[in-house]
Write a protein that holds these residues in place. Structure first.
Motif, PDB file in Angstrom:
ATOM      1  N   THR A 131       0.930  -1.192  -0.828  1.00  0.00           N
ATOM      2  CA  THR A 131      -0.138   0.298  -0.275  1.00  0.00           C
ATOM      3  C   THR A 131       0.830   0.979  -0.021  1.00  0.00           C
ATOM      4  N   PRO A 132       0.831   2.501  -1.301  1.00  0.00           N
ATOM      5  CA  PRO A 132       1.706   3.107  -0.912  1.00  0.00           C
ATOM      6  C   PRO A 132       1.265   4.762  -0.211  1.00  0.00           C
ATOM      7  N   THR A 133       2.368   5.510   0.357  1.00  0.00           N
ATOM      8  CA  THR A 133       1.635   6.139   1.147  1.00  0.00           C
ATOM      9  C   THR A 133       1.262   7.477   0.586  1.00  0.00           C
ATOM     10  N   SER A 134       1.609   7.584  -0.724  1.00  0.00           N
ATOM     11  CA  SER A 134       1.265   8.513  -1.463  1.00  0.00           C
ATOM     12  C   SER A 134       0.692   7.846  -2.945  1.00  0.00           C
ATOM     13  N   PRO A 135      -0.577   7.787  -2.970  1.00  0.00           N
ATOM     14  CA  PRO A 135      -1.066   6.580  -4.366  1.00  0.00           C
ATOM     15  C   PRO A 135      -1.002   7.736  -5.410  1.00  0.00           C
ATOM     16  N   TYR A 136      -1.366   8.274  -5.215  1.00  0.00           N
ATOM     17  CA  TYR A 136      -2.451  10.189  -5.593  1.00  0.00           C
ATOM     18  C   TYR A 136      -1.337  10.949  -5.876  1.00  0.00           C
ATOM     19  N   PRO A 137      -1.333  11.893  -6.510  1.00  0.00           N
ATOM     20  CA  PRO A 137      -0.671  13.556  -7.217  1.00  0.00           C
ATOM     21  C   PRO A 137      -2.002  14.494  -6.221  1.00  0.00           C
ATOM     22  N   ASN A 138      -0.988  15.270  -5.256  1.00  0.00           N
ATOM     23  CA  ASN A 138      -2.037  15.593  -4.851  1.00  0.00           C
ATOM     24  C   ASN A 138      -1.474  17.422  -5.540  1.00  0.00           C
ATOM     25  N   ALA A 139      -1.897  17.592  -6.543  1.00  0.00           N
ATOM     26  CA  ALA A 139      -2.373  18.916  -7.504  1.00  0.00           C
ATOM     27  C   ALA A 139      -3.059  19.623  -7.790  1.00  0.00           C
ATOM     28  N   THR A 140      -3.084  21.189  -7.766  1.00  0.00           N
ATOM     29  CA  THR A 140      -4.726  22.036  -7.679  1.00  0.00           C
ATOM     30  C   THR A 140      -4.161  22.674  -8.894  1.00  0.00           C
ATOM     31  N   PHE A 141      -4.677  23.643  -9.034  1.00  0.00           N
ATOM     32  CA  PHE A 141      -4.705  24.413 -10.154  1.00  0.00           C
ATOM     33  C   PHE A 141      -5.428  26.148 -10.202  1.00  0.00           C
ATOM     34  N   ARG A 142      -4.977  27.303 -10.550  1.00  0.00           N
ATOM     35  CA  ARG A 142      -6.063  27.823 -11.197  1.00  0.00           C
ATOM     36  C   ARG A 142      -6.907  28.180 -12.314  1.00  0.00           C
ATOM     37  N   ILE A 143      -7.880  29.467 -12.140  1.00  0.00           N
ATOM     38  CA  ILE A 143      -8.080  30.077 -13.406  1.00  0.00           C
ATOM     39  C   ILE A 143      -7.819  31.286 -13.171  1.00  0.00           C
ATOM     40  N   PHE A 144      -7.914  32.220 -14.576  1.00  0.00           N
ATOM     41  CA  PHE A 144      -7.297  33.417 -15.143  1.00  0.00           C
ATOM     42  C   PHE A 144      -8.497  34.061 -15.517  1.00  0.00           C
ATOM     43  N   SER A 145      -8.969  33.039 -16.891  1.00  0.00           N
ATOM     44  CA  SER A 145      -9.986  34.640 -17.141  1.00  0.00           C
ATOM     45  C   SER A 145     -10.795  34.895 -17.159  1.00  0.00           C
ATOM     46  N   PRO A 146     -10.623  36.119 -17.046  1.00  0.00           N
ATOM     47  CA  PRO A 146     -11.647  37.081 -16.208  1.00  0.00           C
ATOM     48  C   PRO A 146     -13.355  36.637 -16.077  1.00  0.00           C
ATOM     49  N   ASP A 147     -13.278  36.323 -17.078  1.00  0.00           N
ATOM     50  CA  ASP A 147     -15.295  35.800 -17.367  1.00  0.00           C
ATOM     51  C   ASP A 147     -15.315  34.805 -16.923  1.00  0.00           C
ATOM     52  N   GLY A 148     -14.260  33.974 -15.850  1.00  0.00           N
ATOM     53  CA  GLY A 148     -14.491  32.363 -15.934  1.00  0.00           C
ATOM     54  C   GLY A 148     -14.404  31.614 -16.568  1.00  0.00           C
ATOM     55  N   ILE A 149     -14.470  30.210 -16.288  1.00  0.00           N
ATOM     56  CA  ILE A 149     -14.620  29.151 -17.675  1.00  0.00           C
ATOM     57  C   ILE A 149     -15.209  28.575 -17.072  1.00  0.00           C
ATOM     58  N   GLY A 150     -15.968  27.428 -18.139  1.00  0.00           N
ATOM     59  CA  GLY A 150     -17.452  26.587 -18.291  1.00  0.00           C
ATOM     60  C   GLY A 150     -16.905  25.379 -17.607  1.00  0.00           C
ATOM     61  N   LEU A 151     -17.491  24.956 -16.855  1.00  0.00           N
ATOM     62  CA  LEU A 151     -16.502  22.824 -16.730  1.00  0.00           C
ATOM     63  C   LEU A 151     -17.616  22.163 -17.529  1.00  0.00           C
ATOM     64  N   TYR A 152     -17.456  21.413 -18.196  1.00  0.00           N
ATOM     65  CA  TYR A 152     -17.915  20.022 -19.365  1.00  0.00           C
ATOM     66  C   TYR A 152     -17.776  19.056 -19.172  1.00  0.00           C
ATOM     67  N   SER A 153     -18.665  18.204 -19.275  1.00  0.00           N
ATOM     68  CA  SER A 153     -18.979  17.051 -18.753  1.00  0.00           C
ATOM     69  C   SER A 153     -17.643  15.824 -19.840  1.00  0.00           C
ATOM     70  N   SER A 154     -17.681  16.729 -20.744  1.00  0.00           N
ATOM     71  CA  SER A 154     -16.903  16.594 -22.061  1.00  0.00           C
ATOM     72  C   SER A 154     -15.668  17.702 -22.615  1.00  0.00           C
TER      73      SER A 154
END
Length: 264
Positions: A96-119
């Motif tokens: 059993t690995p201690t860190s099986p998945y990377p813990n990564a985040t990011f930022r949105i910099f579009s002034p109008d925001g950005i859409g989140l899509y199912s595809s």
């Protein structure tokens, strides 16, 4: 009698503990498999089709294998997303690995925001929600190739998790994203398992608290009934022994006297 009751309660507790433990063991029958090559994807269905790919799993990290689906795919979980991985593209490991998945985040910099899509495309019918400008709490899962929404720009999309009262999973166009955490290689490794054996042929599902409560009640009621039947004769005997004959009083004007015959 008290010792007998204590013994019965201890027996019931032991049975429930073993029963619960066996369910937990069954639910936790899994293996971790390491991704040791590029272009390893999590699929939405156990079909080798590009349209079924969800995202590319970062190399050197792990997926949790939950079951064997068919000759080509495992049923798996990556972080908190369920899907399928090709057997030929992962290495099953005994550990059993201690860190099986990377813990990564990011930022949105579009002034109008950005859409989140199912595809990975900007089709309005697939838009789940809009992510506001400078949101930086988006959880990164992996990359996927999709629509080149801006000509002569990237066709790479991020699969991510966004929480805003509701929990959303979907794709954002990478051109409007920055500050993605650097993902270091995972150097954890274990002995290889050539032929993992799962305890069930069905995809395991965890019992809900309600279902577990009904199971425990179902096991407990017969045991409590046995206890009652065991102590009932003793309670009846004690009741009979503790009963005292009622003494009738004979009144004679200003005084009374007992009738000795009433005591016989």
């Amino acid at each position: 009698m008290k010792k007998l009751i204590c013994y019965i309660f201890l027996t019931i507790f032991s049975i429930l503990t073993m029963f619960t433990s066996s369910l937990t063991t069954l639910a936790e029958n899994y293996f971790f498999a390491k991704v040791v090559q590029e272009d390893v994807y999590l699929y939405s269905d156990p079909i080798d089709n590009i349209d079924k790919t969800m995202f590319e799993i970062p190399k050197t990290y792990f997926v949790k294998l939950l079951d064997e689906t068919n000759n080509d795919f495992y049923y798996a979980m990556y972080k908190d997303v369920y899907g399928y991985v090709k057997k030929s593209q992962v290495v099953v490991m005994d550990g059993t690995p201690t860190s099986p998945y990377p813990n990564a985040t990011f930022r949105i910099f579009s002034p109008d925001g950005i859409g989140l899509y199912s595809s990975p495309s900007t089709s309005l019918t697939n838009q789940l929600t809009n992510i506001p400008y400078l949101t930086n709490t988006l959880k990164f899962y992996g990359y996927i190739s999709g629509q080149e929404a801006i000509p002569e720009k990237s066709n790479i999309w991020y699969y991510c998790n966004y929480y805003n009262e509701l929990n959303y999973y979907g794709y954002v166009y990478s051109v409007f994203c920055d500050q993605l955490s650097q993902i270091q290689d995972n150097l954890e490794t274990f002995n290889v398992i050539e032929n993992p054996i799962f305890k069930t042929n069905e995809s395991p599902t965890e019992l809900s608290p309600t279902a577990m409560a009904f199971i425990i009640i179902g096991v407990s009621i017969p045991c409590l009934l046995v206890i009652y039947l065991l102590i009932k004769p003793s309670l009846t005997k004690d009741k009979i022994l503790n009963e005292h004959p009622k003494v009738k009083k004979k009144y004679h004007g200003d005084y009374f006297e007992f009738d000795d015959n009433e005591l016989n």
